[in-house]
Design a protein around this motif. Structure first.
Motif, PDB file in Angstrom:
ATOM      1  N   THR A  84       0.838  -1.194   0.000  1.00 24.03           N
ATOM      2  CA  THR A  84       0.000   0.000   0.000  1.00 24.03           C
ATOM      3  C   THR A  84       0.873   1.243   0.000  1.00 24.03           C
ATOM      4  O   THR A  84       1.761   1.365   0.845  1.00 24.03           O
ATOM      5  N   PRO A  85       0.695   2.176  -0.929  1.00 22.02           N
ATOM      6  CA  PRO A  85       1.548   3.380  -0.948  1.00 22.02           C
ATOM      7  C   PRO A  85       1.264   4.302   0.235  1.00 22.02           C
ATOM      8  O   PRO A  85       0.126   4.423   0.693  1.00 22.02           O
ATOM      9  N   PHE A  86       2.323   4.927   0.728  1.00 21.81           N
ATOM     10  CA  PHE A  86       2.233   5.908   1.810  1.00 21.81           C
ATOM     11  C   PHE A  86       3.123   7.090   1.463  1.00 21.81           C
ATOM     12  O   PHE A  86       4.003   6.998   0.616  1.00 21.81           O
ATOM     13  N   GLY A  87       2.896   8.196   2.168  1.00 20.45           N
ATOM     14  CA  GLY A  87       3.760   9.350   2.035  1.00 20.45           C
ATOM     15  C   GLY A  87       3.299  10.341   0.984  1.00 20.45           C
ATOM     16  O   GLY A  87       2.272  10.147   0.309  1.00 20.45           O
ATOM     17  N   PRO A  88       4.060  11.422   0.787  1.00 16.69           N
ATOM     18  CA  PRO A  88       3.682  12.478  -0.163  1.00 16.69           C
ATOM     19  C   PRO A  88       3.519  11.982  -1.590  1.00 16.69           C
ATOM     20  O   PRO A  88       2.760  12.574  -2.373  1.00 16.69           O
ATOM     21  N   VAL A  89       4.202  10.903  -1.965  1.00 15.91           N
ATOM     22  CA  VAL A  89       4.124  10.416  -3.347  1.00 15.91           C
ATOM     23  C   VAL A  89       2.706   9.987  -3.714  1.00 15.91           C
ATOM     24  O   VAL A  89       2.339   9.967  -4.891  1.00 15.91           O
ATOM     25  N   VAL A  90       1.896   9.647  -2.719  1.00 21.19           N
ATOM     26  CA  VAL A  90       0.511   9.248  -3.002  1.00 21.19           C
ATOM     27  C   VAL A  90      -0.237  10.376  -3.697  1.00 21.19           C
ATOM     28  O   VAL A  90      -1.039  10.139  -4.618  1.00 21.19           O
ATOM     29  N   GLN A  91       0.033  11.616  -3.288  1.00 17.68           N
ATOM     30  CA  GLN A  91      -0.634  12.763  -3.890  1.00 17.68           C
ATOM     31  C   GLN A  91       0.166  13.364  -5.047  1.00 17.68           C
ATOM     32  O   GLN A  91      -0.410  13.864  -6.020  1.00 17.68           O
ATOM     33  N   ARG A  92       1.483  13.293  -4.958  1.00 19.57           N
ATOM     34  CA  ARG A  92       2.324  13.950  -5.965  1.00 19.57           C
ATOM     35  C   ARG A  92       2.660  13.045  -7.142  1.00 19.57           C
ATOM     36  O   ARG A  92       3.024  13.533  -8.214  1.00 19.57           O
ATOM     37  N   GLY A  93       2.567  11.736  -6.938  1.00 23.50           N
ATOM     38  CA  GLY A  93       2.874  10.805  -8.013  1.00 23.50           C
ATOM     39  C   GLY A  93       4.359  10.568  -8.193  1.00 23.50           C
ATOM     40  O   GLY A  93       5.195  11.240  -7.593  1.00 23.50           O
ATOM     41  N   LEU A  94       4.689   9.599  -9.043  1.00 23.58           N
ATOM     42  CA  LEU A  94       6.070   9.258  -9.360  1.00 23.58           C
ATOM     43  C   LEU A  94       6.322   9.585 -10.818  1.00 23.58           C
ATOM     44  O   LEU A  94       5.504   9.291 -11.691  1.00 23.58           O
ATOM     45  N   HIS A  95       7.466  10.186 -11.088  1.00 23.82           N
ATOM     46  CA  HIS A  95       7.783  10.588 -12.453  1.00 23.82           C
ATOM     47  C   HIS A  95       8.780   9.648 -13.116  1.00 23.82           C
ATOM     48  O   HIS A  95       9.063   9.787 -14.294  1.00 23.82           O
ATOM     49  N   ALA A  96       9.283   8.698 -12.369  1.00 21.23           N
ATOM     50  CA  ALA A  96      10.153   7.651 -12.917  1.00 21.23           C
ATOM     51  C   ALA A  96       9.307   6.416 -13.236  1.00 21.23           C
ATOM     52  O   ALA A  96       8.141   6.324 -12.826  1.00 21.23           O
ATOM     53  N   PRO A  97       9.844   5.452 -13.964  1.00 20.92           N
ATOM     54  CA  PRO A  97       9.099   4.215 -14.242  1.00 20.92           C
ATOM     55  C   PRO A  97       8.693   3.492 -12.952  1.00 20.92           C
ATOM     56  O   PRO A  97       9.451   3.469 -11.977  1.00 20.92           O
ATOM     57  N   LEU A  98       7.514   2.913 -12.982  1.00 20.79           N
ATOM     58  CA  LEU A  98       6.948   2.240 -11.804  1.00 20.79           C
ATOM     59  C   LEU A  98       6.301   0.934 -12.220  1.00 20.79           C
ATOM     60  O   LEU A  98       5.579   0.884 -13.217  1.00 20.79           O
ATOM     61  N   MET A  99       6.557  -0.115 -11.450  1.00 18.19           N
ATOM     62  CA  MET A  99       5.855  -1.382 -11.644  1.00 18.19           C
ATOM     63  C   MET A  99       5.263  -1.834 -10.314  1.00 18.19           C
ATOM     64  O   MET A  99       5.945  -1.856  -9.290  1.00 18.19           O
ATOM     65  N   ILE A 100       3.977  -2.174 -10.349  1.00 15.76           N
ATOM     66  CA  ILE A 100       3.285  -2.709  -9.174  1.00 15.76           C
ATOM     67  C   ILE A 100       2.811  -4.121  -9.515  1.00 15.76           C
ATOM     68  O   ILE A 100       2.141  -4.325 -10.536  1.00 15.76           O
ATOM     69  N   ILE A 101       3.164  -5.077  -8.669  1.00 13.55           N
ATOM     70  CA  ILE A 101       2.655  -6.441  -8.814  1.00 13.55           C
ATOM     71  C   ILE A 101       1.865  -6.753  -7.558  1.00 13.55           C
ATOM     72  O   ILE A 101       2.396  -6.727  -6.448  1.00 13.55           O
TER      73      ILE A 101
END
Length: 411
Positions: A278-295
């Protein structure tokens, strides 16, 4: 008043029925004892039976070395004694030269054996000394430059419990630094001594607020680990072998949340992998600008695509959807049919007796196959994000793993 008496025949009948009932109970009890004894004997045999972790699939043999690093610029907010400097145990798996010499590594040496279930339940789990790894100590580093990958465990877990994943990624040409967040892991080992968790580091009631308090600590741990590994490239056996231009972060559960937040805060981050976290922290609202993979596990809400059945699942889905909506980097989301939360750990690779399996969330998928799927997708993602290789598997064009559901692709 005349006392009523029970006829002898009636008393005999009652005694006969009681005797039959007691006989049935006794027979059932003896049968259960025999079965329990037989099962205990079976578990005792399986406890000591050797188990080899799944073999790495890359072209490099694997070496392993262990470090303890203290961040002199960071006071540990989770330590029971105020003012303590934060110290981490970091296990580094790395590509080794072919035919490297050196003894095989122990799965959980010394005080790390405390990661076992406590006795007497430990008899229902493969003995750690019976688990064979595929890495060697004191192995010479292979020729070449190798990128850094920081690996974060789930809350309460430790880096050794992800040996299968770490060895496989290292065999593909990466330096995998498995950090164990002190006082958040149920057990870590520093200076040869077991260090348990604290209430601050591993709260008994885990809430969103608790996660948001912990994520800066774990993120700092991940960034510190990456910095210290990069410094190894200027000294000792790793001199001239570390490509510190880019770093990737991967993790499971809360370690997965950490990987995303650490990547968001690191300008050198090439990508992040979240394994059912489960994502936590400021990135939840700001998003990630690098490649991301969720499994995600089967039906998990961490990919933002589940049908929630509880308030907790609705919160997880909302956090995942917020993260994905705000992210601008290429994003891949998958789920593994039949997998549960602990199928991403080494628990899936060795024996657990049935009573213990009820305590560990493992799904119906064959444990070793589930780990193979995870390894395959993680290395494909790293090869694409760091090395720029085209990976048909990520796009769902390679039908190597029919157990995998493609939930989101870039574009």
């Amino acid at each position: 008043m005349r006392r009523m008496t029970i006829p002898v025949t009636q008393r005999a009948g009652r005694f006969s029925r009681l005797r039959r009932t007691l006989t049935v109970i006794l027979v059932l009890g003896l049968a259960l004892l025999v079965l329990a004894g037989g099962y205990t004997g079976y578990a005792a045999v399986r406890h000591v039976q050797p188990v080899a972790l799944p073999a790495p699939t890359g072209r490099y043999p694997v070496g392993r070395v262990m470090f303890e690093w203290t961040d002199q610029h960071s006071t540990d907010p989770l330590a029971p004694r105020p003012g303590t400097k934060r110290t981490l145990s970091v296990w580094l798996w790395y590509p080794a030269k072919p035919h490297s010499q050196g003894p095989g590594t122990q799965y959980a040496p010394g005080a790390w054996s405390g990661l076992h279930f406590p006795s007497p339940a430990s008899i229902g789990e493969t003995r750690f000394s019976s688990i064979r790894t595929h890495s060697r100590t004191r192995a010479a580093v292979a020729h070449g430059l190798f990128p850094i990958v920081v690996l974060g465990p789930g809350l309460g877990l430790a880096a050794p419990q992800y040996t299968t994943l770490a060895e496989d990624v290292a065999s593909h040409g990466y330096l995998v630094a498995g950090m164990t967040p002190t006082y958040s892991a149920n057990l870590t080992v520093l200076d040869g001594h077991a260090v348990p968790s604290t209430a601050a580091g591993n709260p008994s009631h885990f809430t969103t607020a608790a996660g948001n308090r912990l994520i800066p600590v774990w993120t700092a741990d991940a960034r510190f680990t990456a910095t210290r590994v990069a410094a190894l490239g200027r000294e000792g056996r790793f001199s001239g072998h570390i490509d510190a231009r880019e770093t990737a972060y991967i993790g499971h559960s809360f370690g997965g949340a950490t990987s995303i937040q650490a990547c968001a805060s690191d300008p050198r981050c090439a990508g992040a992998v979240d394994l059912d976290g489960t994502p936590f922290g400021p990135v939840v609202q700001r998003g990630l600008h690098a490649p991301l993979m969720i499994i995600g596990a089967d039906g998990s809400c961490t990919t933002g695509t589940c049908q929630p059945t509880s308030a907790v699942e609705r919160r997880i889905r909302a956090s995942a959807r917020s993260l994905l909506a705000a992210s601008t980097g290429p994003t891949w989301c998958y789920s593994i049919d039949g997998a549960k939360h602990f199928n991403f750990t080494d628990y899936a690779a060795y024996y657990l007796a049935a009573p213990l399996r009820t305590l560990v969330p493992l799904g119906s998928i064959d444990g070793r196959r589930g780990l193979s799927i995870t390894d395959g997708y993680v290395t494909a993602f790293l090869d694409h994000a760091i090395l720029g290789r085209s990976e048909p598997q990520l796009a769902g064009r390679a039908n190597r793993y029919p157990d995998v559901r493609v939930l989101r692709l870039p574009g």
